[in-house]
Write a protein that holds these residues in place. Structure first.
Motif, PDB file in Angstrom:
ATOM      1  N   LEU B 134      17.817  49.888  38.347  1.00 34.22           N
ATOM      2  CA  LEU B 134      17.196  49.409  37.108  1.00 34.22           C
ATOM      3  C   LEU B 134      17.183  50.476  36.021  1.00 34.22           C
ATOM      4  CD1 LEU B 134      14.200  47.458  38.645  1.00 34.22           C
ATOM      5  CD2 LEU B 134      16.378  46.551  37.873  1.00 34.22           C
ATOM      6  N   MET B 135      17.414  51.766  36.423  1.00 27.95           N
ATOM      7  CA  MET B 135      17.394  52.838  35.437  1.00 27.95           C
ATOM      8  C   MET B 135      18.773  53.070  34.818  1.00 27.95           C
ATOM      9  SD  MET B 135      14.299  53.533  35.682  1.00 27.95           S
ATOM     10  CE  MET B 135      14.124  54.990  34.664  1.00 27.95           C
ATOM     11  N   LEU B 136      19.779  52.376  35.341  1.00 28.24           N
ATOM     12  CA  LEU B 136      21.139  52.607  34.848  1.00 28.24           C
ATOM     13  C   LEU B 136      21.401  51.841  33.558  1.00 28.24           C
ATOM     14  CD1 LEU B 136      23.033  52.271  38.242  1.00 28.24           C
ATOM     15  CD2 LEU B 136      22.385  54.382  37.079  1.00 28.24           C
ATOM     16  N   SER B 137      22.491  52.206  32.872  1.00 29.22           N
ATOM     17  CA  SER B 137      22.852  51.498  31.640  1.00 29.22           C
ATOM     18  C   SER B 137      23.448  50.144  32.004  1.00 29.22           C
ATOM     19  CB  SER B 137      23.871  52.310  30.863  1.00 29.22           C
ATOM     20  OG  SER B 137      25.123  52.229  31.507  1.00 29.22           O
ATOM     21  N   GLY B 138      23.573  49.290  31.000  1.00 32.14           N
ATOM     22  CA  GLY B 138      24.070  47.930  31.237  1.00 32.14           C
ATOM     23  C   GLY B 138      25.407  47.900  31.955  1.00 32.14           C
ATOM     24  N   GLY B 139      26.343  48.721  31.499  1.00 37.78           N
ATOM     25  CA  GLY B 139      27.676  48.754  32.091  1.00 37.78           C
ATOM     26  C   GLY B 139      27.631  49.227  33.538  1.00 37.78           C
ATOM     27  N   GLU B 140      26.777  50.228  33.801  1.00 45.08           N
ATOM     28  CA  GLU B 140      26.664  50.769  35.160  1.00 45.08           C
ATOM     29  C   GLU B 140      26.024  49.744  36.095  1.00 45.08           C
ATOM     30  OE1 GLU B 140      26.173  55.394  33.705  1.00 45.08           O
ATOM     31  OE2 GLU B 140      24.432  54.112  33.974  1.00 45.08           O
ATOM     32  N   GLN B 166      30.450  45.066  27.806  1.00 46.26           N
ATOM     33  CA  GLN B 166      31.122  46.295  28.229  1.00 46.26           C
ATOM     34  C   GLN B 166      31.874  46.882  27.031  1.00 46.26           C
ATOM     35  OE1 GLN B 166      31.423  47.503  31.482  1.00 46.26           O
ATOM     36  NE2 GLN B 166      30.512  45.850  32.626  1.00 46.26           N
ATOM     37  N   ASP B 167      31.882  48.209  26.938  1.00 46.50           N
ATOM     38  CA  ASP B 167      32.636  48.795  25.834  1.00 46.50           C
ATOM     39  C   ASP B 167      34.122  48.867  26.197  1.00 46.50           C
ATOM     40  OD1 ASP B 167      33.086  51.104  27.338  1.00 46.50           O
ATOM     41  OD2 ASP B 167      31.257  52.046  26.584  1.00 46.50           O
ATOM     42  N   GLN B 170      35.159  50.862  29.318  1.00 49.53           N
ATOM     43  CA  GLN B 170      34.821  50.225  30.591  1.00 49.53           C
ATOM     44  C   GLN B 170      35.733  49.033  30.861  1.00 49.53           C
ATOM     45  OE1 GLN B 170      30.823  49.551  29.533  1.00 49.53           O
ATOM     46  NE2 GLN B 170      30.017  51.260  30.714  1.00 49.53           N
ATOM     47  N   LYS B 171      36.080  48.313  29.792  1.00 50.56           N
ATOM     48  CA  LYS B 171      36.980  47.169  29.940  1.00 50.56           C
ATOM     49  C   LYS B 171      38.312  47.629  30.490  1.00 50.56           C
ATOM     50  CE  LYS B 171      35.600  43.920  26.352  1.00 50.56           C
ATOM     51  NZ  LYS B 171      36.081  43.163  25.202  1.00 50.56           N
ATOM     52  N   GLU B 172      38.795  48.764  29.958  1.00 47.27           N
ATOM     53  CA  GLU B 172      40.079  49.301  30.392  1.00 47.27           C
ATOM     54  C   GLU B 172      40.042  49.635  31.881  1.00 47.27           C
ATOM     55  OE1 GLU B 172      42.736  49.364  28.477  1.00 47.27           O
ATOM     56  OE2 GLU B 172      43.854  50.090  30.241  1.00 47.27           O
TER      57      GLU B 172
END
Lengths: 261, 273
Positions: B134-140, B166-167, B170-172
């Motif tokens: 729950l402490m991670l960023s959205g992408g993580e 995803q930025d 991350q998409k790549e």
């Protein structure tokens, strides 16, 4: 989630929907008082049956019956408890009056559920909020109340998505011992609560950035007005209340007795 | 092998989400299911692991009707990664989160340990093993959700909106990961309306609208067809739009990938010199 379905507002237009929410609330409360006042079978049957035409006028019959159906389990518990206690206190005999009393108590409960179900089915959360506000409740309270009502379907929806996600990870909700089954709900409750808290914080920020609470006195775009129709409903309900009180104290109510087998 | 035969599904609320849909996804296929919100994409993939059972028609996975298996049994074969990672993360550490599914499926402790290590590694999460998801960023968080499914190595992987939020970086990485998964023999099903992402993947594309399949075929054919794309409420990939504008130069209109585009432009420039 069928329990909530019976209390969820249905957006249709009908004469019942248009009645002022305050008047509707008073009427529901009067039905509540009447149901508490009488223990005899006849008035309770009358009280329940007068609601049926109202439900059809309001066009919420399907939802109304659904809410009655979901209260069935509690109704059965009430009936059984009353019957068992009556049975034990009358020398272990199932008398006619025990049975009649148990049926009345069950009917009383169903009447209460029925009347408040009509109220919630035909009153939009917005109207409810307005009604609270215009009855001089502090705005914070009425806002919290209407928000809570509005978020029930959102939470129900989210719970379903979480259940789907966890079952896709091999969680089997109805497997294992009793304790295991309770533990099985943790993977569902934790995300549900975490998301609810997260959403409430976001909601608070969004509201504050729209100047919530900036001024003590708020103006409303809509305001509720008691119309002649509302007044009429109110007067009729109050008249029925007065008449019932008179009947209660002065007239013997004909007994309907359920025979024992 | 996923076989969907004349499947119709109506939600209890009365919404008719699928209308006599038939589709076949063979082993090792790479498929993207696309269409606007409410087209029935998610409803369709929920039939793959038995979360939904068809009102009419049949869904079979490797020849077995989904009605005959539990969701857990099906999920072992069909890993469904949901859109919103927040709907499934609940453990105290990333490690535990990843081992949740493995334990549910009854893998031995040794295997669980090995698979968790492996999943942490392939999704680049090793440094967060003891962190709360729950402490991670959205992408993580999305990567943890993906890792928690990949851990039991399902043969068929279904990703619902994997690129949402995803930025570009991350998409790549996701693109590389999916391609790798597919070359290793896994069936990959993407549910998305990110047309640029799909254009780079170049899979078979199933376009859906209003509970029906409007087109099914290679990306190069479906994503460059204005009529199909419009029906699914999408717009042509940017590269295709550019090549449509450049058609006067004698360039083909059905270009979707950057690599192919580069080649064609290179050839054009060389030809002019």
């Amino acid at each position: 989630m069928s329990v909530f379905d019976g209390l969820r507002f249905k957006r249709t237009s009908s004469p019942v929907h248009q009645i002022d929410p305050r008047v509707k609330f008073v009427t529901s409360c009067i039905i509540f008082i009447l149901a508490i006042m009488f223990t005899e079978l006849l008035p309770l049957i009358v009280l329940l049956s007068v609601q049926i035409p109202i439900v059809y006028i309001a066009r919420v019959s399907k939802e109304w019956f659904a809410s009655l159906k979901s209260s069935l389990l509690l109704a059965i518990i009430i009936f059984v408890t009353n019957a068992v206690v009556g049975y034990m206190s009358s020398d272990f005999k199932l008398t006619s009056s025990t049975l009649t009393y148990s049926v009345s108590m069950t009917l009383r409960f169903i009447t209460l559920v029925a009347s408040f179900s009509i109220f919630f089915l035909t009153t939009s959360p917005d109207d409810l909020g307005l009604a609270l506000e215009q009855s001089h409740f502090p705005y914070e309270f009425s806002f919290a109340f209407t928000t809570a009502v509005r978020f029930v379907p959102v939470l129900a929806n989210e719970a379903q998505m979480i259940i789907d996600a966890q079952r896709s990870r091999g969680l089997e909700l109805d497997k294992g011992s009793f304790m295991k089954r309770i533990r099985n709900y943790l993977p569902i409750l934790i995300p549900l609560i975490v998301n609810a808290i997260r959403r409430s914080l976001e909601l608070a920020e969004a509201m504050e950035s729209r100047a919530f609470g900036a001024k003590k006195t708020r103006t409303s775009l809509f305001s509720l007005q008691i119309k002649i129709r509302d007044l009429l409903v109110l007067i009729i309900s109050l008249f029925i209340l007065a008449a019932s009180i008179y009947v209660r104290f002065n007239i013997e109510i004909p007994m309907i007795k359920i025979p024992t087998f | 092998m996923i076989n969907v035969e004349n499947v119709s599904y109506t939600y209890p609320s009365g919404i008719n989400a699928l209308k006599e849909v038939s589709v076949e996804i063979e082993d090792g296929a790479f498929v993207a299911i696309m269409g606007e919100n409410g087209a029935g994409k998610t409803t369709l993939v929920k039939h793959f692991n038995g979360l939904l059972k068809p009102n009419e028609g049949n869904v079979t996975i490797d020849g077995i009707n989904t009605r005959e298996l539990s969701i857990a049994e099906l999920s072992k074969k069909v890993g469904l990664v949901f859109q919103n990672a927040d709907h499934q993360l609940f453990c105290e550490t990333v490690e535990e989160e990843i081992s949740f599914g493995l334990k549910n499926f009854g893998f031995s402790d040794k295997t669980v340990k090995k698979r968790v290590e492996w999943a942490l590694e392939i999704l680049d999460l090793a440094q967060y093993r003891k962190t709360s998801p729950l402490m991670l960023s959205g992408g993580e968080r999305k990567r943890v959700a993906l890792a928690s499914i990949m851990a039991w190595k399902p043969k068929i992987v279904v990703l619902d909106e994997p690129t949402l939020g995803q930025d570009q970086n991350q998409k790549e990485r996701l693109l590389q990961f999916i391609k790798q998964l597919n070359t290793q023999g896994n069936t990959v099903v993407l549910v998305t309306h990110d047309i640029e992402f799909v254009a780079e993947c170049n899979p078979r594309v199933i376009l859906m609208a209003k509970g029906e399949i409007v087109a099914d075929g290679p990306a190069k054919k479906n994503l460059t067809n204005r009529r199909f794309v419009k029906k699914a409420s999408l717009i042509l990939p940017q590269i295709t739009q550019i090549f449509n504008e450049l058609a006067d130069l004698g360039l083909p209109k059905d270009v979707i990938g950057t690599y192919e585009a580069k080649q064609l432009i290179n050839n054009l420039i060389k030809g002019e010199q």
